[in-house]
Design a protein around this motif. Structure first.
Motif: not given
Ligand SMILES: [Zn+2]
Length: 86
Positions: A32-37, A75-80
């Motif tokens: 899981i992305c720690p920034s946006c979930g 990098f996260c695909n959603r939030c970068g």
């Molecule tokens: Zn993210």
């Protein structure tokens, strides 16, 4: 530090047990992305049947699927958010 700079700092990916899939009769885990979930990768008991660990993080690193993803998902695909896979 502004938002952009923060996203450039690698954040550790979270590894979680996200529950039981009753249709496939396996437990499902996620990176899981720690920034946006965002669930960057989901995997299940079938993917990690050779792992001796109970920890989602260790199971993930014991199996081979992560080799396909690590290079692609720095990098996260959603939030970068830049990701640290450990
Ligand atoms: Zn993210």
């Amino acid at each position: 530090m502004n938002r952009w700079e923060k996203k450039q700092l690698p954040q550790k990916v979270t590894y979680e047990d996200v529950g039981y899939d009753q249709y496939r009769s396996v437990n499902v885990y996620a990176c899981i992305c720690p920034s946006c979930g965002l669930h960057i990768i989901e995997f299940n008991d079938d993917d990690v049947e050779n792992s001796k660990s109970d920890e989602p993080k260790e199971m993930f690193h014991d199996c081979l699927i992560h080799h396909d993803y690590r290079g692609l998902n720095n990098f996260c695909n959603r939030c970068g958010q830049r990701l640290d896979w450990d």
